[in-house]
Design a protein around this motif. Sequence first.
Motif, PDB file in Angstrom:
ATOM      1  N   GLU A 141      -3.061  -6.031  -6.666  1.00  0.00           N
ATOM      2  CA  GLU A 141      -4.522  -6.089  -6.557  1.00  0.00           C
ATOM      3  C   GLU A 141      -4.965  -7.441  -5.998  1.00  0.00           C
ATOM      4  OE1 GLU A 141      -8.427  -6.144  -9.516  1.00  0.00           O
ATOM      5  OE2 GLU A 141      -6.452  -5.716 -10.359  1.00  0.00           O
ATOM      6  N   LYS A 143      -4.025  -7.858  -2.221  1.00  0.00           N
ATOM      7  CA  LYS A 143      -4.887  -7.026  -1.383  1.00  0.00           C
ATOM      8  C   LYS A 143      -6.278  -7.642  -1.273  1.00  0.00           C
ATOM      9  CE  LYS A 143      -4.278  -2.419  -1.955  1.00  0.00           C
ATOM     10  NZ  LYS A 143      -4.082  -1.170  -2.772  1.00  0.00           N
ATOM     11  N   ASN A 144      -6.799  -8.152  -2.370  1.00  0.00           N
ATOM     12  CA  ASN A 144      -8.111  -8.790  -2.336  1.00  0.00           C
ATOM     13  C   ASN A 144      -8.076 -10.091  -1.539  1.00  0.00           C
ATOM     14  OD1 ASN A 144      -9.232  -6.746  -3.858  1.00  0.00           O
ATOM     15  ND2 ASN A 144      -9.060  -7.845  -5.787  1.00  0.00           N
ATOM     16  N   ILE A 199      -7.383  -6.520   2.469  1.00  0.00           N
ATOM     17  CA  ILE A 199      -6.840  -5.288   3.033  1.00  0.00           C
ATOM     18  C   ILE A 199      -7.062  -4.139   2.056  1.00  0.00           C
ATOM     19  CG2 ILE A 199      -5.114  -6.447   4.460  1.00  0.00           C
ATOM     20  CD1 ILE A 199      -2.997  -5.629   2.389  1.00  0.00           C
ATOM     21  N   SER A 200      -7.151  -2.954   2.614  1.00  0.00           N
ATOM     22  CA  SER A 200      -7.190  -1.750   1.791  1.00  0.00           C
ATOM     23  C   SER A 200      -6.182  -0.764   2.365  1.00  0.00           C
ATOM     24  CB  SER A 200      -8.590  -1.144   1.760  1.00  0.00           C
ATOM     25  OG  SER A 200      -8.957  -0.690   3.039  1.00  0.00           O
ATOM     26  N   ILE A 201      -5.554  -0.040   1.457  1.00  0.00           N
ATOM     27  CA  ILE A 201      -4.532   0.935   1.837  1.00  0.00           C
ATOM     28  C   ILE A 201      -4.929   2.273   1.253  1.00  0.00           C
ATOM     29  CG2 ILE A 201      -2.105   1.594   1.615  1.00  0.00           C
ATOM     30  CD1 ILE A 201      -1.504  -1.433   1.214  1.00  0.00           C
ATOM     31  N   ARG A 212      -6.993  -4.690   8.745  1.00  0.00           N
ATOM     32  CA  ARG A 212      -7.408  -4.806   7.347  1.00  0.00           C
ATOM     33  C   ARG A 212      -7.425  -3.472   6.613  1.00  0.00           C
ATOM     34  NH1 ARG A 212      -5.476  -8.827   7.566  1.00  0.00           N
ATOM     35  NH2 ARG A 212      -6.417 -10.805   8.078  1.00  0.00           N
ATOM     36  N   THR A 213      -7.516  -2.367   7.335  1.00  0.00           N
ATOM     37  CA  THR A 213      -7.521  -1.062   6.682  1.00  0.00           C
ATOM     38  C   THR A 213      -6.322  -0.257   7.182  1.00  0.00           C
ATOM     39  OG1 THR A 213      -9.031  -0.185   8.358  1.00  0.00           O
ATOM     40  CG2 THR A 213     -10.011  -1.028   6.301  1.00  0.00           C
ATOM     41  N   ASP A 260       4.922  -1.227  -2.343  1.00  0.00           N
ATOM     42  CA  ASP A 260       4.499  -2.074  -3.460  1.00  0.00           C
ATOM     43  C   ASP A 260       5.360  -3.326  -3.538  1.00  0.00           C
ATOM     44  OD1 ASP A 260       2.295  -0.657  -4.373  1.00  0.00           O
ATOM     45  OD2 ASP A 260       3.450   0.549  -5.785  1.00  0.00           O
ATOM     46  N   LEU A 264       4.194  -5.734  -0.955  1.00  0.00           N
ATOM     47  CA  LEU A 264       2.968  -6.416  -1.373  1.00  0.00           C
ATOM     48  C   LEU A 264       3.273  -7.507  -2.403  1.00  0.00           C
ATOM     49  CD1 LEU A 264       0.646  -3.300  -1.534  1.00  0.00           C
ATOM     50  CD2 LEU A 264       0.416  -5.230   0.057  1.00  0.00           C
TER      51      LEU A 264
END
Length: 151
Positions: free
Chosen positions: A18, A21-22, A26-28, A89-90, A104, A107
């Motif tokens: 989390e 990503k913040n 970025i969002s997945i 970013r997306t 994961d 990340l």
Amino acid sequence: MSYNIPREGDMLESRMIELIKNHLEISISQDVADFDNVDCHIYSESTADGYDVYMCTNNPNQPSICEDVYYYDNDLCDAFQDQIRYGDRTFYICDSIYEDCYFDDTLIELFAEYVEDIVENDELDITLEEINYLKKEYELEDEEANSAKVV
């Protein structure tokens, strides 16, 4: 697969994911309904003779065979990181590829790479307890203290 396992003491892997990503903004999505609304698409296709190939592309309507197609799925995490560096970013990532390629884990590796920036990012929703834990766990205070010594 659950990533709510405490890692290296206190912080949950899901929390690390989390935060990174913040931090990277970025969002997945693994929802195919989002396929047309993202910067980068990571998915598989079948060739005419029945082989699977893997795509990491910004243009799924006209992918570049030379630049966007991968024979092996284990190259997709590196391609994903490159796309982040290029400014995407997306992301849409097919759910089976997300699991099979351990996104994961990628990340979490990115989290470790950016942990110092995460600790210093005032815009993140990170607690003082988490900051102190990360400074201790990643030995960030020691580096800062050593660099401030007068010789």
